[in-house]
Write a protein that holds these residues in place. Structure first.
Motif: not given
Length: 171
Positions: A21-22, A24-26, A70-72, A76, A98, A101
């Motif tokens: 996830l990291r 994917q910046t999640i 969270t993404k940004e 999500v 989402h 993933k």
């Protein structure tokens, strides 16, 4: 939708899912108390007011018994535990765009670890929709109660449903 029983003794390692996830910046975390309305609005807007009310209960716990992905700055996905009943996991949801993933897997494992931290060795996944997902991810199995509807279909408080000794005797 049945309730499922899950052993909390040997959960899969969450770290590989968090690493993925990291990349994917999640990110996964507990929400802060001041984010209650944001999380509640996310849940109500994408699922139901019933689920939002359960998330309210999560914010009454210390620590908060909810995780968000969270993404940004956007939420999500979310998962909550120990909201409906003690020892219960759920509700949980990931936005359709989402899914697939690893977010749901990480949110599930985080919530089950939260139950584990409370001392439980088994957890109940209430009214599980994607039964196959839960079985694959954590080995959860259906609980046969109330024709597969679990506690949500009960018309009476479970403790009041006990049969008296006289009712159970055969004469």
């Amino acid at each position: 939708m049945p309730d499922l029983l899950c052993s909390l003794v040997h959960l899969p390692d969450i770290e590989p899912f968090l690493r993925s996830l990291r990349l994917q910046t999640i990110f996964l975390r507990r929400p802060n108390p001041w984010e209650k309305e944001k999380v509640r609005g996310f849940v109500k807007g994408n699922w139901s007011s019933n689920w939002a009310q359960e998330v309210d209960v999560a914010f009454s716990k210390q620590p908060i018994s909810c995780f968000i992905a969270t993404k940004e700055d956007d939420i999500v996905g979310f998962s909550a535990y120990e909201c409906t009943r003690r020892g219960f996991f759920g509700p949980m949801g990931v936005l359709p765009e989402h899914r697939k993933k690893g977010i749901g897997t990480a949110l599930l494992l985080a919530g089950l670890m939260g139950l584990q931290d409370l001392g439980y060795v088994y957890g109940i996944i209430g009214a599980a929709g994607p039964v196959d997902f839960y079985h694959r991810t954590c080995g959860a199995v259906p609980i046969t109660l109330n024709n597969g509807r679990g506690i949500y279909g009960l018309k009476e408080e479970p403790r009041f449903m006990r049969q008296s000794k006289k009712d159970t005797r055969t004469e």
